[in-house]
Design a protein around this motif. Structure first.
Motif, PDB file in Angstrom:
ATOM      1  N   ASP A 172       0.795  -1.242   0.000  1.00  0.00           N
ATOM      2  CA  ASP A 172       0.000   0.000   0.000  1.00  0.00           C
ATOM      3  C   ASP A 172       0.827   1.292   0.000  1.00  0.00           C
ATOM      4  OD1 ASP A 172      -2.345  -1.451  -0.031  1.00  0.00           O
ATOM      5  OD2 ASP A 172      -2.413  -1.598   2.156  1.00  0.00           O
ATOM      6  N   LYS A 173       2.143   1.187  -0.062  1.00  0.00           N
ATOM      7  CA  LYS A 173       2.958   2.405  -0.137  1.00  0.00           C
ATOM      8  C   LYS A 173       2.785   3.010  -1.540  1.00  0.00           C
ATOM      9  CE  LYS A 173       5.008   2.606   3.898  1.00  0.00           C
ATOM     10  NZ  LYS A 173       3.853   2.046   4.605  1.00  0.00           N
ATOM     11  N   ARG A 174       2.708   4.338  -1.582  1.00  0.00           N
ATOM     12  CA  ARG A 174       2.586   5.017  -2.882  1.00  0.00           C
ATOM     13  C   ARG A 174       3.998   5.272  -3.405  1.00  0.00           C
ATOM     14  NH1 ARG A 174      -0.349   9.668  -0.212  1.00  0.00           N
ATOM     15  NH2 ARG A 174       1.173   8.891   1.257  1.00  0.00           N
ATOM     16  N   ILE A 175       4.343   4.557  -4.464  1.00  0.00           N
ATOM     17  CA  ILE A 175       5.719   4.622  -4.976  1.00  0.00           C
ATOM     18  C   ILE A 175       5.708   5.116  -6.426  1.00  0.00           C
ATOM     19  CG2 ILE A 175       7.846   3.298  -5.388  1.00  0.00           C
ATOM     20  CD1 ILE A 175       6.789   1.235  -3.330  1.00  0.00           C
ATOM     21  N   ALA A 176       6.505   6.151  -6.706  1.00  0.00           N
ATOM     22  CA  ALA A 176       6.585   6.679  -8.072  1.00  0.00           C
ATOM     23  C   ALA A 176       7.914   6.280  -8.698  1.00  0.00           C
ATOM     24  CB  ALA A 176       6.443   8.196  -8.045  1.00  0.00           C
ATOM     25  N   VAL A 177       7.832   5.527  -9.791  1.00  0.00           N
ATOM     26  CA  VAL A 177       9.041   5.069 -10.487  1.00  0.00           C
ATOM     27  C   VAL A 177       9.243   5.936 -11.733  1.00  0.00           C
ATOM     28  CG1 VAL A 177      10.177   3.110 -11.616  1.00  0.00           C
ATOM     29  CG2 VAL A 177       8.679   2.708  -9.651  1.00  0.00           C
ATOM     30  N   GLN A 178      10.386   6.605 -11.777  1.00  0.00           N
ATOM     31  CA  GLN A 178      10.707   7.498 -12.906  1.00  0.00           C
ATOM     32  C   GLN A 178      11.595   6.753 -13.895  1.00  0.00           C
ATOM     33  OE1 GLN A 178      13.300  10.773 -11.837  1.00  0.00           O
ATOM     34  NE2 GLN A 178      12.186  12.160 -13.174  1.00  0.00           N
ATOM     35  N   GLY A 179      11.028   6.399 -15.045  1.00  0.00           N
ATOM     36  CA  GLY A 179      11.792   5.659 -16.062  1.00  0.00           C
ATOM     37  C   GLY A 179      11.429   4.181 -16.035  1.00  0.00           C
ATOM     38  N   VAL A 180      10.822   3.719 -17.131  1.00  0.00           N
ATOM     39  CA  VAL A 180      10.425   2.304 -17.186  1.00  0.00           C
ATOM     40  C   VAL A 180      11.352   1.544 -18.139  1.00  0.00           C
ATOM     41  CG1 VAL A 180       8.035   2.754 -16.539  1.00  0.00           C
ATOM     42  CG2 VAL A 180       8.650   2.750 -18.963  1.00  0.00           C
ATOM     43  N   GLY A 181      12.648   1.812 -18.009  1.00  0.00           N
ATOM     44  CA  GLY A 181      13.646   1.127 -18.835  1.00  0.00           C
ATOM     45  C   GLY A 181      13.989  -0.227 -18.243  1.00  0.00           C
ATOM     46  N   GLN A 182      15.204  -0.661 -18.480  1.00  0.00           N
ATOM     47  CA  GLN A 182      15.640  -1.992 -18.053  1.00  0.00           C
ATOM     48  C   GLN A 182      15.507  -2.191 -16.541  1.00  0.00           C
ATOM     49  OE1 GLN A 182      15.412  -3.608 -20.908  1.00  0.00           O
ATOM     50  NE2 GLN A 182      17.060  -4.848 -20.082  1.00  0.00           N
ATOM     51  N   VAL A 183      15.978  -1.217 -15.770  1.00  0.00           N
ATOM     52  CA  VAL A 183      15.922  -1.359 -14.310  1.00  0.00           C
ATOM     53  C   VAL A 183      14.496  -1.105 -13.812  1.00  0.00           C
ATOM     54  CG1 VAL A 183      16.795  -0.466 -12.113  1.00  0.00           C
ATOM     55  CG2 VAL A 183      18.349  -0.690 -14.061  1.00  0.00           C
ATOM     56  N   GLY A 184      13.900  -0.015 -14.293  1.00  0.00           N
ATOM     57  CA  GLY A 184      12.558   0.374 -13.848  1.00  0.00           C
ATOM     58  C   GLY A 184      11.545  -0.742 -14.016  1.00  0.00           C
ATOM     59  N   LYS A 185      11.551  -1.384 -15.165  1.00  0.00           N
ATOM     60  CA  LYS A 185      10.485  -2.368 -15.422  1.00  0.00           C
ATOM     61  C   LYS A 185      10.582  -3.581 -14.495  1.00  0.00           C
ATOM     62  CE  LYS A 185      12.498  -5.013 -19.185  1.00  0.00           C
ATOM     63  NZ  LYS A 185      12.634  -5.259 -20.596  1.00  0.00           N
ATOM     64  N   TYR A 186      11.803  -4.009 -14.182  1.00  0.00           N
ATOM     65  CA  TYR A 186      11.931  -5.157 -13.256  1.00  0.00           C
ATOM     66  C   TYR A 186      11.598  -4.730 -11.818  1.00  0.00           C
ATOM     67  CZ  TYR A 186      14.166  -7.797 -17.016  1.00  0.00           C
ATOM     68  OH  TYR A 186      14.418  -8.440 -18.199  1.00  0.00           O
ATOM     69  N   LEU A 187      11.949  -3.500 -11.488  1.00  0.00           N
ATOM     70  CA  LEU A 187      11.634  -2.998 -10.148  1.00  0.00           C
ATOM     71  C   LEU A 187      10.113  -2.933  -9.956  1.00  0.00           C
ATOM     72  CD1 LEU A 187      12.465  -1.679  -7.436  1.00  0.00           C
ATOM     73  CD2 LEU A 187      12.467   0.524  -8.621  1.00  0.00           C
ATOM     74  N   ILE A 188       9.420  -2.437 -10.972  1.00  0.00           N
ATOM     75  CA  ILE A 188       7.953  -2.321 -10.903  1.00  0.00           C
ATOM     76  C   ILE A 188       7.330  -3.690 -10.609  1.00  0.00           C
ATOM     77  CG2 ILE A 188       5.869  -1.790 -12.254  1.00  0.00           C
ATOM     78  CD1 ILE A 188       7.724   0.290 -13.782  1.00  0.00           C
ATOM     79  N   ASP A 189       7.847  -4.738 -11.251  1.00  0.00           N
ATOM     80  CA  ASP A 189       7.309  -6.092 -11.013  1.00  0.00           C
ATOM     81  C   ASP A 189       7.392  -6.472  -9.540  1.00  0.00           C
ATOM     82  OD1 ASP A 189       6.726  -6.458 -13.656  1.00  0.00           O
ATOM     83  OD2 ASP A 189       8.547  -7.588 -14.129  1.00  0.00           O
ATOM     84  N   HIS A 190       8.548  -6.207  -8.907  1.00  0.00           N
ATOM     85  CA  HIS A 190       8.703  -6.538  -7.475  1.00  0.00           C
ATOM     86  C   HIS A 190       7.703  -5.752  -6.627  1.00  0.00           C
ATOM     87  CE1 HIS A 190      12.297  -8.958  -7.899  1.00  0.00           C
ATOM     88  NE2 HIS A 190      12.926  -8.005  -8.553  1.00  0.00           N
ATOM     89  N   LEU A 191       7.539  -4.468  -6.978  1.00  0.00           N
ATOM     90  CA  LEU A 191       6.691  -3.591  -6.169  1.00  0.00           C
ATOM     91  C   LEU A 191       5.220  -3.986  -6.273  1.00  0.00           C
ATOM     92  CD1 LEU A 191       8.397  -0.150  -6.971  1.00  0.00           C
ATOM     93  CD2 LEU A 191       8.876  -1.744  -5.097  1.00  0.00           C
ATOM     94  N   ILE A 192       4.800  -4.294  -7.485  1.00  0.00           N
ATOM     95  CA  ILE A 192       3.397  -4.696  -7.716  1.00  0.00           C
ATOM     96  C   ILE A 192       3.120  -6.008  -6.971  1.00  0.00           C
ATOM     97  CG2 ILE A 192       1.799  -5.582  -9.483  1.00  0.00           C
ATOM     98  CD1 ILE A 192       1.994  -2.638  -9.867  1.00  0.00           C
ATOM     99  N   LYS A 193       4.079  -6.922  -7.064  1.00  0.00           N
ATOM    100  CA  LYS A 193       3.933  -8.222  -6.410  1.00  0.00           C
ATOM    101  C   LYS A 193       3.749  -8.055  -4.899  1.00  0.00           C
ATOM    102  CE  LYS A 193       6.324 -12.492  -7.650  1.00  0.00           C
ATOM    103  NZ  LYS A 193       7.694 -12.857  -7.976  1.00  0.00           N
ATOM    104  N   GLU A 194       4.400  -7.022  -4.354  1.00  0.00           N
ATOM    105  CA  GLU A 194       4.308  -6.824  -2.906  1.00  0.00           C
ATOM    106  C   GLU A 194       3.077  -6.014  -2.500  1.00  0.00           C
ATOM    107  OE1 GLU A 194       8.078  -5.875  -0.874  1.00  0.00           O
ATOM    108  OE2 GLU A 194       6.824  -5.373   0.859  1.00  0.00           O
ATOM    109  N   GLY A 195       2.294  -5.603  -3.493  1.00  0.00           N
ATOM    110  CA  GLY A 195       1.052  -4.895  -3.170  1.00  0.00           C
ATOM    111  C   GLY A 195       1.215  -3.401  -2.993  1.00  0.00           C
ATOM    112  N   ALA A 196       2.287  -2.844  -3.571  1.00  0.00           N
ATOM    113  CA  ALA A 196       2.468  -1.391  -3.486  1.00  0.00           C
ATOM    114  C   ALA A 196       1.521  -0.696  -4.476  1.00  0.00           C
ATOM    115  CB  ALA A 196       3.908  -1.021  -3.802  1.00  0.00           C
ATOM    116  N   ASN A 197       1.303   0.584  -4.229  1.00  0.00           N
ATOM    117  CA  ASN A 197       0.467   1.396  -5.103  1.00  0.00           C
ATOM    118  C   ASN A 197       1.447   2.151  -6.027  1.00  0.00           C
ATOM    119  OD1 ASN A 197      -1.183   3.305  -6.153  1.00  0.00           O
ATOM    120  ND2 ASN A 197      -2.112   3.904  -4.198  1.00  0.00           N
ATOM    121  N   VAL A 198       1.675   1.601  -7.218  1.00  0.00           N
ATOM    122  CA  VAL A 198       2.783   2.079  -8.050  1.00  0.00           C
ATOM    123  C   VAL A 198       2.333   3.047  -9.146  1.00  0.00           C
ATOM    124  CG1 VAL A 198       4.762   1.369  -9.458  1.00  0.00           C
ATOM    125  CG2 VAL A 198       3.941  -0.135  -7.640  1.00  0.00           C
ATOM    126  N   MET A 199       3.037   4.187  -9.217  1.00  0.00           N
ATOM    127  CA  MET A 199       2.824   5.150 -10.302  1.00  0.00           C
ATOM    128  C   MET A 199       4.104   5.153 -11.148  1.00  0.00           C
ATOM    129  SD  MET A 199       1.258   8.093  -7.839  1.00  0.00           S
ATOM    130  CE  MET A 199       2.258   7.625  -6.470  1.00  0.00           C
TER     131      MET A 199
END
Ligand code: NAD
Length: 345
Positions: A163-190
């Motif tokens: 439920d943490k509101r997390i903003a990821v700037q850049g959905v490149g190589q690193v960003g896209k894999y990071l987003i997967d971890h965050l979504i899996k953990e139930g974060a609120n990802v922008m």
């Protein structure tokens, strides 16, 4: 900046102009990637290679690697790259006899490393099919995730990102894999990116909310994760940021290391130093270079970023110093201690 060596490489026939910075080899051969960039001047390139190679010394030391810090920059348009051009660069790397080990960085890829590798053994980051460790980005992203969890523990009292509101700037190589971890953990990802198609595709694939690049610094968020460019933490943005934590993969996030590190401390933002938490990539290429590459062990080693980051954030809090400074001091202490060990036969 206390460098051991700066090598100027020039080859008339291929048009190659490169600089190799070796900052510190106390812990081992200086490992750091090669960046190719159309620098506006030679001075600008020298500044960049000196700054980047120094950063690698601290990154490698904190990651627990027996590797020193170095970096190379090639001056010019990436279109200049040819087999001969890259192999000529490989000859220069070889001439250093293993004091410097190269890998990919901005505008350099694994196939470029193959050409360089035709002339030198001191190259890493080769494709998996060629016996290399493959794409380091998933490992980098995992380390960033670990560092973010450590910073969350410090700031919120729990490492959970649910439920943490997390903003990821850049959905490149690193960003896209990071987003997967965050979504899996139930974060609120922008998420945001300057390429709209790429942004929409990642948002659709992951369920993250796409936002415009211009509003990222003004969002109501718990965690800001810079995963695009450097220097996004500066005089302009610090005032605007409402987050409690900054943890991301981008290199050199603080525009001015001393000034902006201090401003974050004063504002009460928990900052996970970039060179500490984005070390997964160098752990990956380092393992490949040192031999006996094992992806599972690489991930285990990267997981330790959680403990290292928490330790550094605790040190920063206890001593009331910026986290960046605490990280550099910790890296220097390891280099000094191991340097003494090496004095005995
Ligand atoms: P990348 O080029 O794949 O991704 C960067 C993304 O950021 C791109 O999609 C780009 O369009 C986007 N971007 C650029 N400017 C932007 C802006 N102003 N606002 C929003 N988005 C923007 O690069 P990467 O490999 O994912 O690396 C990202 C960062 O992490 C870089 O700073 C890199 O130096 C650092 N890093 C990467 C690794 C690795 O293993 N790939 C390791 C250590 C550090």
């Amino acid at each position: 900046m206390d460098h051991e060596q700066l090598v100027i490489c020039h080859d008339e026939a291929t048009g190659l102009k490169a600089l190799i910075g070796i900052h510190n080899t106390t812990l081992g051969p200086a490992l750091g990637g090669t960046r190719m960039w159309p620098y506006a001047s030679e001075d600008e390139a020298i500044t960049d290679v000196l700054r980047l190679s120094r950063g690698m010394t601290f990154k490698n030391a904190l990651a627990g690697l027996n590797l020193g810090g170095g970096k190379a920059v090639i001056l010019g348009n990436p279109k200049l790259k040819s087999e001969a051009f890259l192999r000529r660069f490989g000859r220069f790397v070889e001439s250093l006899g293993g004091r410097y080990v190269t890998a990919e960085d901005v505008n350099m890829n694994t196939s470029d490393m193959e050409f360089i590798g035709m002339e030198t053994r001191h190259v890493t980051g080769l494709p998996e099919v060629k016996g290399g460790g493959g794409d380091p980005s998933p490992v980098t992203a995992y380390g960033v995730y670990m560092g973010m969890k450590a910073a969350a523990k410090k700031a919120f009292g729990t490492e959970s990102l649910k439920d943490k509101r997390i903003a990821v700037q850049g959905v490149g190589q690193v960003g896209k894999y990071l987003i997967d971890h965050l979504i899996k953990e139930g974060a609120n990802v922008m998420v945001t990116d300057i390429f709209e198609d790429k942004l929409q595709a990642i948002a659709k694939a992951t369920g993250a909310q796409a936002i415009a690049p211009s509003i990222i610094y003004d969002l109501d968020m718990d965690i800001y994760a810079p995963c695009a460019l450097g220097a996004t933490i500066n005089d302009d943005t610090i005032d605007r940021l409402k987050c409690a934590v900054i943890a991301g993969g981008a290199n050199n996030q603080l525009q001015d290391e001393a000034k902006h590190g201090k401003m974050l401390l004063e504002k009460g933002i928990t900052y996970a130093p970039d060179f500490l938490i984005n070390a997964g990539g160098v752990i990956n290429v380092g393992a490949e270079y040192l031999g006996g590459y094992n992806r599972e062990i690489v991930f285990q080693q990267t997981e330790k970023i959680f403990d290292t980051c928490l330790g550094i954030l605790n040190k920063a809090e206890n001593e009331q110093i910026p986290a960046q400074q605490a990280a550099i001091e910790t890296a220097k202490a390891r280099i000094e201690a191991i340097g003494k060990v090496k004095l005995s036969y």
